[in-house]
Design a protein around this motif. Structure first.
Motif, PDB file in Angstrom:
ATOM      1  N   PHE A 193       3.188  10.805 -12.099  1.00 34.54           N
ATOM      2  CA  PHE A 193       3.887  11.657 -11.135  1.00 34.54           C
ATOM      3  C   PHE A 193       3.621  11.245  -9.695  1.00 34.54           C
ATOM      4  O   PHE A 193       4.290  11.729  -8.781  1.00 34.54           O
ATOM      5  CB  PHE A 193       3.570  13.138 -11.367  1.00 34.54           C
ATOM      6  N   ALA A 194       2.677  10.357  -9.466  1.00 31.28           N
ATOM      7  CA  ALA A 194       2.442   9.883  -8.101  1.00 31.28           C
ATOM      8  C   ALA A 194       3.564   8.977  -7.610  1.00 31.28           C
ATOM      9  O   ALA A 194       3.816   8.906  -6.396  1.00 31.28           O
ATOM     10  CB  ALA A 194       1.109   9.143  -8.011  1.00 31.28           C
ATOM     11  N   THR A 195       4.230   8.294  -8.521  1.00 37.47           N
ATOM     12  CA  THR A 195       5.202   7.275  -8.104  1.00 37.47           C
ATOM     13  C   THR A 195       6.550   7.368  -8.802  1.00 37.47           C
ATOM     14  O   THR A 195       7.510   6.728  -8.360  1.00 37.47           O
ATOM     15  CB  THR A 195       4.630   5.868  -8.369  1.00 37.47           C
ATOM     16  N   GLN A 255      -7.395   8.074  -3.035  1.00 34.09           N
ATOM     17  CA  GLN A 255      -6.647   8.574  -1.892  1.00 34.09           C
ATOM     18  C   GLN A 255      -5.264   7.940  -1.839  1.00 34.09           C
ATOM     19  O   GLN A 255      -4.264   8.595  -1.504  1.00 34.09           O
ATOM     20  CB  GLN A 255      -7.416   8.297  -0.607  1.00 34.09           C
ATOM     21  N   GLU A 256      -5.184   6.666  -2.172  1.00 35.00           N
ATOM     22  CA  GLU A 256      -3.899   5.959  -2.163  1.00 35.00           C
ATOM     23  C   GLU A 256      -2.894   6.643  -3.077  1.00 35.00           C
ATOM     24  O   GLU A 256      -1.724   6.831  -2.709  1.00 35.00           O
ATOM     25  CB  GLU A 256      -4.115   4.503  -2.602  1.00 35.00           C
ATOM     26  N   ALA A 257      -3.329   7.028  -4.281  1.00 38.13           N
ATOM     27  CA  ALA A 257      -2.423   7.676  -5.229  1.00 38.13           C
ATOM     28  C   ALA A 257      -2.012   9.054  -4.730  1.00 38.13           C
ATOM     29  O   ALA A 257      -0.856   9.477  -4.892  1.00 38.13           O
ATOM     30  CB  ALA A 257      -3.083   7.782  -6.600  1.00 38.13           C
ATOM     31  N   GLN A 258      -2.935   9.783  -4.109  1.00 37.93           N
ATOM     32  CA  GLN A 258      -2.601  11.106  -3.589  1.00 37.93           C
ATOM     33  C   GLN A 258      -1.590  11.009  -2.440  1.00 37.93           C
ATOM     34  O   GLN A 258      -0.654  11.812  -2.358  1.00 37.93           O
ATOM     35  CB  GLN A 258      -3.877  11.832  -3.158  1.00 37.93           C
ATOM     36  N   THR A 263       6.279  10.676  -2.795  1.00 37.10           N
ATOM     37  CA  THR A 263       7.201  10.871  -3.917  1.00 37.10           C
ATOM     38  C   THR A 263       7.823  12.260  -3.859  1.00 37.10           C
ATOM     39  O   THR A 263       9.037  12.427  -4.038  1.00 37.10           O
ATOM     40  CB  THR A 263       6.463  10.669  -5.252  1.00 37.10           C
ATOM     41  N   ALA A 264       6.996  13.262  -3.622  1.00 36.14           N
ATOM     42  CA  ALA A 264       7.515  14.625  -3.526  1.00 36.14           C
ATOM     43  C   ALA A 264       8.528  14.742  -2.388  1.00 36.14           C
ATOM     44  O   ALA A 264       9.614  15.313  -2.553  1.00 36.14           O
ATOM     45  CB  ALA A 264       6.367  15.610  -3.325  1.00 36.14           C
TER      46      ALA A 264
END
Length: 250
Positions: free
Chosen positions: A99-101, A124-127, A133-134
């Protein structure tokens, strides 16, 4: 001891999915569910909702029953299969992916992450990617909502890195913190019929101000921050928060 990691479903494979829906858990109590659904339905209005980490449909199903079209993204096929087995489960569109990307078609009035799910992204990069993305899925004026704990560092005794949150004769649960990296894990040890089971799930804890900066990088601005879904004021004593960031209308 058991190894819970499944390459396909991450840390939420069949064994976890089978017992995830615990009616005794506070998160499954009607008051908790209804409060979240009330706010999300209000934010969705006549539009659509996107749930990041839809899981077994704890929030998506009752939100859909309110008449809000819901689409979910989730890595775990096992969790989604549990949702599909529930009444109304086939009405929720789901895309399997990170869901991160992961991107889906169309735009949404509201995107949301509930019950600490943002911390399942362990960098942190994924967050940061998740916020982008959102934001990419939101229509102008749309909102991104996160429910997440406030880091429990004040509960750490001096020189220690463990915070227990459940103890009983047959089950123990505790969090382990690394304050240098913001890494943490939730760890569960249980004895069932004389056999020990151990499960550990990694997280990355995140501060409200850090989330605000991630939102800013994604072109969002803070609209509201409350202690919970029923809109109590967020204070220095709050153990969690529900935060809403808005995509500018122009």
């Amino acid at each position: 001891m058991t190894d819970q990691l499944n390459d396909e479903d991450g840390f939420f494979g069949d064994a976890v999915a089978a017992r995830y829906d615990d009616p005794a858990s506070a998160m499954f109590q009607p008051k908790a569910v209804n409060s979240a659904v009330d706010l999300l339905a209000e934010l969705a209005g006549d539009g659509r909702a996107l749930e990041l980490g839809v899981g077994t449909g704890r929030i998506a199903l009752p939100l859909s029953q309110r008449g809000v079209p819901v689409h979910g993204i989730d890595l775990s096929r096992a969790m989604v299969a549990r949702m599909r087995d529930k009444p109304g489960g086939d009405s929720i569109g789901v895309t399997i992916g990170d869901f991160a990307t992961t991107r889906v078609d169309g735009t949404f009035s509201v995107a949301y992450l509930v019950f600490n799910t943002i911390m399942n992204l362990t960098t942190q990069e994924a967050q940061v990617a998740c916020f982008r993305t959102a934001a990419a899925h939101l229509e102008p004026g749309g909102c991104f909502v996160i429910e997440v704990m406030t880091p429990e560092l004040r509960s750490l005794p001096t020189g220690q890195n463990v915070v227990p949150f459940h103890t009983s004769p047959t089950k123990w649960a505790f969090s382990i913190y690394d304050v240098a990296t913001q890494a943490m894990s939730s760890n569960y040890v249980q004895v069932v019929e004389g056999r020990g089971e151990c499960r550990s799930v990694p997280f990355r804890y995140v501060w409200p101000a850090e989330l605000d900066l991630m939102a800013q990088l994604a072109g969002l601005r803070l609209r509201e921050r409350w202690d919970g879904w029923t809109r109590e004021p967020f204070t220095g004593e709050s153990a969690q928060h529900v935060s809403i960031w808005e995509k500018p209308a122009n």
